[in-house]
Design a protein around this motif. Sequence first.
Motif, mmCIF file in Angstrom:
data_model
loop_
_atom_site.group_PDB
_atom_site.id
_atom_site.type_symbol
_atom_site.label_atom_id
_atom_site.label_comp_id
_atom_site.label_asym_id
_atom_site.label_seq_id
_atom_site.Cartn_x
_atom_site.Cartn_y
_atom_site.Cartn_z
ATOM 1 N N SER A 190 -0.036 -1.380 -10.663
ATOM 2 C CA SER A 190 -0.981 -1.461 -9.532
ATOM 3 C C SER A 190 -1.058 -2.880 -9.000
ATOM 4 O O SER A 190 -1.071 -3.100 -7.787
ATOM 5 C CB SER A 190 -2.372 -1.000 -9.969
ATOM 6 O OG SER A 190 -2.369 0.372 -10.259
ATOM 7 N N LEU B 27 -0.053 -4.130 -5.232
ATOM 8 C CA LEU B 27 -0.983 -4.911 -4.404
ATOM 9 C C LEU B 27 -0.366 -6.248 -3.997
ATOM 10 O O LEU B 27 -0.528 -6.695 -2.859
ATOM 11 C CB LEU B 27 -2.293 -5.141 -5.154
ATOM 12 C CG LEU B 27 -3.208 -3.930 -5.276
ATOM 13 C CD1 LEU B 27 -4.392 -4.252 -6.170
ATOM 14 C CD2 LEU B 27 -3.681 -3.484 -3.908
ATOM 15 N N LYS C 42 2.010 -5.613 -1.174
ATOM 16 C CA LYS C 42 1.287 -5.341 0.078
ATOM 17 C C LYS C 42 0.692 -6.624 0.647
ATOM 18 O O LYS C 42 0.736 -6.856 1.864
ATOM 19 C CB LYS C 42 0.200 -4.297 -0.159
ATOM 20 C CG LYS C 42 0.753 -2.905 -0.361
ATOM 21 C CD LYS C 42 -0.348 -1.886 -0.552
ATOM 22 C CE LYS C 42 0.252 -0.500 -0.772
ATOM 23 N NZ LYS C 42 -0.775 0.528 -0.908
#
Length: 90
Positions: free
Chosen positions: A17, A21, A24
């Motif tokens: 995760s 992130l 992104k």
Amino acid sequence: MSEQTSPPPNLGALSASIQRLSEKISLIQDAVRNLNQSRVQLEGKIEDAQKRVQRILSRLPEQNDGRQLNLLGEAIPPTNSEDDSEPTTH
């Protein structure tokens, strides 16, 4: 009452995760950088256009100059005292 203990966090899922992130965030940073560059380019183009408009406006006759065009009024044909003959059609 008995307290429930939560299972230990899945470090692999948490790490994945965080990685997603991070990717992104990197994409967002690139997009912001590109937008800033585009904005700077557009500001330069706007400045150039404003300078061109100002040069054009500075070459127009003054408002009290009789040569100024009346863009809102009726078209007034030029008067030529030498031409007393009938208008010709070509």
